[in-house]
Design a protein around this motif. Structure first.
Motif, PDB file in Angstrom:
ATOM      1  N   ALA A  40       0.826  -1.209   0.000  1.00 48.53           N
ATOM      2  CA  ALA A  40       0.000   0.000   0.000  1.00 48.53           C
ATOM      3  C   ALA A  40       0.861   1.260   0.000  1.00 48.53           C
ATOM      4  CB  ALA A  40      -0.933   0.000   1.213  1.00 48.53           C
ATOM      5  N   LEU A  41       1.926   1.272   0.808  1.00 48.14           N
ATOM      6  CA  LEU A  41       2.792   2.454   0.887  1.00 48.14           C
ATOM      7  C   LEU A  41       3.613   2.614  -0.386  1.00 48.14           C
ATOM      8  CD1 LEU A  41       4.014   2.110   4.574  1.00 48.14           C
ATOM      9  CD2 LEU A  41       2.369   3.747   3.678  1.00 48.14           C
ATOM     10  N   ASP A  42       4.073   1.498  -0.925  1.00 48.88           N
ATOM     11  CA  ASP A  42       4.854   1.541  -2.159  1.00 48.88           C
ATOM     12  C   ASP A  42       4.016   2.118  -3.307  1.00 48.88           C
ATOM     13  OD1 ASP A  42       7.315   0.775  -3.664  1.00 48.88           O
ATOM     14  OD2 ASP A  42       5.905  -0.533  -4.713  1.00 48.88           O
ATOM     15  N   GLU A  43       2.757   1.684  -3.386  1.00 51.68           N
ATOM     16  CA  GLU A  43       1.866   2.206  -4.432  1.00 51.68           C
ATOM     17  C   GLU A  43       1.576   3.687  -4.233  1.00 51.68           C
ATOM     18  OE1 GLU A  43      -1.636  -0.158  -4.478  1.00 51.68           O
ATOM     19  OE2 GLU A  43      -0.606  -2.011  -5.070  1.00 51.68           O
ATOM     20  N   SER A  44       1.664   4.170  -2.999  1.00 52.01           N
ATOM     21  CA  SER A  44       1.404   5.585  -2.706  1.00 52.01           C
ATOM     22  C   SER A  44       2.649   6.458  -2.862  1.00 52.01           C
ATOM     23  CB  SER A  44       0.848   5.731  -1.286  1.00 52.01           C
ATOM     24  OG  SER A  44      -0.395   5.059  -1.180  1.00 52.01           O
ATOM     25  N   GLY A  45       3.758   5.846  -3.292  1.00 54.60           N
ATOM     26  CA  GLY A  45       4.955   6.637  -3.600  1.00 54.60           C
ATOM     27  C   GLY A  45       5.995   6.719  -2.504  1.00 54.60           C
ATOM     28  N   TYR A  46       5.798   5.982  -1.408  1.00 49.46           N
ATOM     29  CA  TYR A  46       6.780   5.999  -0.330  1.00 49.46           C
ATOM     30  C   TYR A  46       7.892   4.978  -0.592  1.00 49.46           C
ATOM     31  CZ  TYR A  46       3.428   8.664   2.494  1.00 49.46           C
ATOM     32  OH  TYR A  46       2.568   9.625   2.959  1.00 49.46           O
ATOM     33  N   THR A  47       9.074   5.263  -0.068  1.00 45.98           N
ATOM     34  CA  THR A  47      10.143   4.279  -0.012  1.00 45.98           C
ATOM     35  C   THR A  47       9.994   3.548   1.316  1.00 45.98           C
ATOM     36  OG1 THR A  47      11.634   5.666  -1.328  1.00 45.98           O
ATOM     37  CG2 THR A  47      12.642   3.925  -0.003  1.00 45.98           C
ATOM     38  N   VAL A  48      10.037   2.227   1.288  1.00 41.59           N
ATOM     39  CA  VAL A  48       9.681   1.445   2.475  1.00 41.59           C
ATOM     40  C   VAL A  48      10.840   0.561   2.930  1.00 41.59           C
ATOM     41  CG1 VAL A  48       8.046  -0.198   3.474  1.00 41.59           C
ATOM     42  CG2 VAL A  48       7.277   1.393   1.685  1.00 41.59           C
ATOM     43  N   LEU A  49      11.110   0.605   4.228  1.00 40.33           N
ATOM     44  CA  LEU A  49      12.013  -0.333   4.876  1.00 40.33           C
ATOM     45  C   LEU A  49      11.192  -1.154   5.864  1.00 40.33           C
ATOM     46  CD1 LEU A  49      15.166   1.795   5.822  1.00 40.33           C
ATOM     47  CD2 LEU A  49      15.018   0.009   4.078  1.00 40.33           C
ATOM     48  N   VAL A  50      11.609  -2.391   6.127  1.00 40.01           N
ATOM     49  CA  VAL A  50      10.877  -3.224   7.076  1.00 40.01           C
ATOM     50  C   VAL A  50      11.848  -3.813   8.097  1.00 40.01           C
ATOM     51  CG1 VAL A  50       9.089  -3.816   5.410  1.00 40.01           C
ATOM     52  CG2 VAL A  50      11.077  -5.318   5.661  1.00 40.01           C
ATOM     53  N   ALA A  51      11.301  -4.108   9.274  1.00 36.13           N
ATOM     54  CA  ALA A  51      12.038  -4.809  10.324  1.00 36.13           C
ATOM     55  C   ALA A  51      11.052  -5.725  11.036  1.00 36.13           C
ATOM     56  CB  ALA A  51      12.665  -3.826  11.301  1.00 36.13           C
ATOM     57  N   THR A  52      11.520  -6.920  11.420  1.00 40.90           N
ATOM     58  CA  THR A  52      10.625  -7.881  12.058  1.00 40.90           C
ATOM     59  C   THR A  52      10.867  -8.007  13.559  1.00 40.90           C
ATOM     60  OG1 THR A  52      12.158  -9.668  11.507  1.00 40.90           O
ATOM     61  CG2 THR A  52      10.365  -9.234   9.954  1.00 40.90           C
ATOM     62  N   GLY A  53      11.755  -7.188  14.104  1.00 37.81           N
ATOM     63  CA  GLY A  53      12.031  -7.233  15.540  1.00 37.81           C
ATOM     64  C   GLY A  53      12.594  -5.929  16.043  1.00 37.81           C
ATOM     65  N   GLY A  54      12.648  -5.807  17.359  1.00 37.71           N
ATOM     66  CA  GLY A  54      13.070  -4.553  17.971  1.00 37.71           C
ATOM     67  C   GLY A  54      14.499  -4.159  17.671  1.00 37.71           C
ATOM     68  N   GLU A  55      15.438  -5.096  17.799  1.00 36.06           N
ATOM     69  CA  GLU A  55      16.848  -4.767  17.553  1.00 36.06           C
ATOM     70  C   GLU A  55      17.064  -4.324  16.110  1.00 36.06           C
ATOM     71  OE1 GLU A  55      19.157  -4.375  19.591  1.00 36.06           O
ATOM     72  OE2 GLU A  55      18.450  -5.365  21.420  1.00 36.06           O
ATOM     73  N   ALA A  56      16.455  -5.050  15.169  1.00 37.63           N
ATOM     74  CA  ALA A  56      16.585  -4.681  13.752  1.00 37.63           C
ATOM     75  C   ALA A  56      15.961  -3.314  13.500  1.00 37.63           C
ATOM     76  CB  ALA A  56      15.914  -5.733  12.874  1.00 37.63           C
ATOM     77  N   ALA A  57      14.855  -3.018  14.173  1.00 37.83           N
ATOM     78  CA  ALA A  57      14.196  -1.717  14.005  1.00 37.83           C
ATOM     79  C   ALA A  57      15.111  -0.589  14.458  1.00 37.83           C
ATOM     80  CB  ALA A  57      12.891  -1.690  14.801  1.00 37.83           C
ATOM     81  N   LEU A  58      15.752  -0.753  15.607  1.00 36.11           N
ATOM     82  CA  LEU A  58      16.663   0.282  16.112  1.00 36.11           C
ATOM     83  C   LEU A  58      17.835   0.494  15.164  1.00 36.11           C
ATOM     84  CD1 LEU A  58      16.747  -0.657  19.906  1.00 36.11           C
ATOM     85  CD2 LEU A  58      15.619   1.315  18.873  1.00 36.11           C
ATOM     86  N   GLN A  59      18.364  -0.626  14.648  1.00 39.88           N
ATOM     87  CA  GLN A  59      19.506  -0.528  13.727  1.00 39.88           C
ATOM     88  C   GLN A  59      19.115   0.205  12.441  1.00 39.88           C
ATOM     89  OE1 GLN A  59      21.040  -4.294  12.403  1.00 39.88           O
ATOM     90  NE2 GLN A  59      22.964  -3.431  11.706  1.00 39.88           N
ATOM     91  N   ARG A  60      17.987  -0.167  11.852  1.00 42.32           N
ATOM     92  CA  ARG A  60      17.564   0.458  10.598  1.00 42.32           C
ATOM     93  C   ARG A  60      17.203   1.928  10.804  1.00 42.32           C
ATOM     94  NH1 ARG A  60      17.032  -4.741   9.777  1.00 42.32           N
ATOM     95  NH2 ARG A  60      16.988  -5.653   7.678  1.00 42.32           N
ATOM     96  N   ALA A  61      16.527   2.230  11.896  1.00 47.12           N
ATOM     97  CA  ALA A  61      16.136   3.621  12.160  1.00 47.12           C
ATOM     98  C   ALA A  61      17.363   4.505  12.350  1.00 47.12           C
ATOM     99  CB  ALA A  61      15.240   3.689  13.388  1.00 47.12           C
ATOM    100  N   THR A  62      18.362   3.996  13.061  1.00 47.12           N
ATOM    101  CA  THR A  62      19.573   4.783  13.320  1.00 47.12           C
ATOM    102  C   THR A  62      20.373   5.000  12.043  1.00 47.12           C
ATOM    103  OG1 THR A  62      19.671   3.912  15.578  1.00 47.12           O
ATOM    104  CG2 THR A  62      21.674   4.913  14.707  1.00 47.12           C
ATOM    105  N   GLN A  63      20.416   3.975  11.179  1.00 50.76           N
ATOM    106  CA  GLN A  63      21.185   4.085   9.943  1.00 50.76           C
ATOM    107  C   GLN A  63      20.469   4.919   8.887  1.00 50.76           C
ATOM    108  OE1 GLN A  63      21.841  -0.070   8.939  1.00 50.76           O
ATOM    109  NE2 GLN A  63      23.955   0.031   9.667  1.00 50.76           N
ATOM    110  N   ALA A  64      19.172   4.691   8.706  1.00 52.60           N
ATOM    111  CA  ALA A  64      18.453   5.295   7.585  1.00 52.60           C
ATOM    112  C   ALA A  64      17.722   6.579   7.949  1.00 52.60           C
ATOM    113  CB  ALA A  64      17.443   4.289   7.014  1.00 52.60           C
ATOM    114  N   LEU A  65      17.455   6.805   9.245  1.00 53.69           N
ATOM    115  CA  LEU A  65      16.706   7.985   9.700  1.00 53.69           C
ATOM    116  C   LEU A  65      15.420   8.174   8.882  1.00 53.69           C
ATOM    117  CD1 LEU A  65      19.642  10.485  10.336  1.00 53.69           C
ATOM    118  CD2 LEU A  65      18.495   8.980  11.973  1.00 53.69           C
TER     119      LEU A  65
END
Length: 317
Positions: free
Chosen positions: A31-56
């Motif tokens: 849904a987000l991709d079709e609306s023009g957003y760039t999307v990252l995903v994470a399936t757990g808390g540690e991965a979420a923190l890592q991706r958020a810190t790297q990609a902002l």
């Protein structure tokens, strides 16, 4: 450069979806991709923190209940880091009891949506919170483009909410750390907040480290929060000292002593700054007077200041 750092942020906004259920990720991603957003995903808390810190990312859609580190803890950690504290977080939860919704907001969420997820509702909620984030980002990007470092500070408790990479570097150089607002800056903000709230620009704060000077200017309030954008700029007067040395045929140490005379320092203070004795500074002053053809500190300072302003019109005492 990592794949996350190489993402193109110029044409679309970046959303991080955090959920341990693959079906939820798939529905929202499409849904987000079709609306023009760039999307990252994470399936757990540690991965979420890592991706958020790297990609902002520009916004985080965060599942409240996950095995291991839950969404509440992820949100608290993101809000505790200056580089990620500004990112809006929308919780996704199947828990509708009041205490769970309150917990989501207390953890740092700006909003929540209930499961099962309805993509149209998520997009609508995102739109509300992205507008303020978008304006703040455009302001920060413009400042960065002109070589200004900037930080965002929450006035009520002085918490450092956000910083540019250049600001992080300068805070570390001048204060030894970029993990919190320097006390001098927090005190300055609190002291001048009444002026800022009346849209009167308060006097700037200047922190000096030898011939280097870091100035802080209150730029604007960001969004409806108690957060204030502060612009930092460093000026190094090493070039000014070198120019004085050449202009007046002074040694490097004599030019440095004359610089601090222009700044209004007495011999004892200058001795502490340059690492010499007051007697040595006095001898330097005698030679400066002879080379400039003057007899007093005031005359020497006036002649030097006139020359400095010819060379550098933006020079500030």
């Amino acid at each position: 450069m990592s794949a996350l750092q190489g993402l193109d942020r110029s044409t679309s906004e970046l959303v991080l979806i955090v959920d341990d259920v693959p079906d939820n990720l798939s529905v929202l991603h499409d849904a987000l991709d079709e609306s023009g957003y760039t999307v990252l995903v994470a399936t757990g808390g540690e991965a979420a923190l890592q991706r958020a810190t790297q990609a902002l990312p520009d916004i985080v859609l965060l599942d409240a209940m996950m095995p291991g580190m839950d969404g509440f803890e992820v949100a608290k950690r993101l809000k505790a880091q200056p580089q990620t504290a500004h990112i809006p977080i929308i919780f996704m939860t199947g828990l509708t009891e009041t205490e769970h919704l309150v917990a989501a907001l207390e953890a740092g969420g700006v909003d929540y949506v209930t499961k099962p997820i309805k993509p149209k509702e998520v997009l609508a909620r995102m739109g509300v919170h992205m507008q303020g984030a978008r304006m703040a980002r455009q302001t920060r990007n413009a400042l960065d483009a002109f070589g200004y470092a900037s930080i965002t500070v929450r006035a009520q408790d002085g918490k450092l909410m956000w910083q540019t990479p250049l600001a992080r570097e300068l805070l570390t150089q001048y204060f030894g750390s970029a993990s919190h607002t320097p006390p001098e800056v927090a005190d300055w903000l609190l002291r001048h907040l009444p002026l800022a709230q009346r849209q009167v620009e308060p006097p700037r704060l200047a922190i000096e480290r030898g011939a280097r000077r870091l100035t802080f200017r209150l730029h604007q309030q960001t969004g409806d929060d108690d957060d204030w954008l502060i612009v930092m700029r460093e000026a190094s007067d090493g070039a000014v000292i070198e120019a004085m040395s050449l202009s007046f045929k002074l040694t490097a140490r004599e030019a440095e002593v004359l610089y601090w005379v222009v700044k209004g320092k007495i011999n004892r203070d200058i001795a502490d700054i340059v690492g010499a004795s007051p007697a040595t500074v006095k001898k330097h002053m005698e030679r400066i007077f002879a080379k400039l053809g003057v007899e007093t500190r005031t005359a020497a300072a006036g002649m030097a200041l006139s020359r400095i302003r010819l060379l550098n019109p933006q020079f500030e005492l």
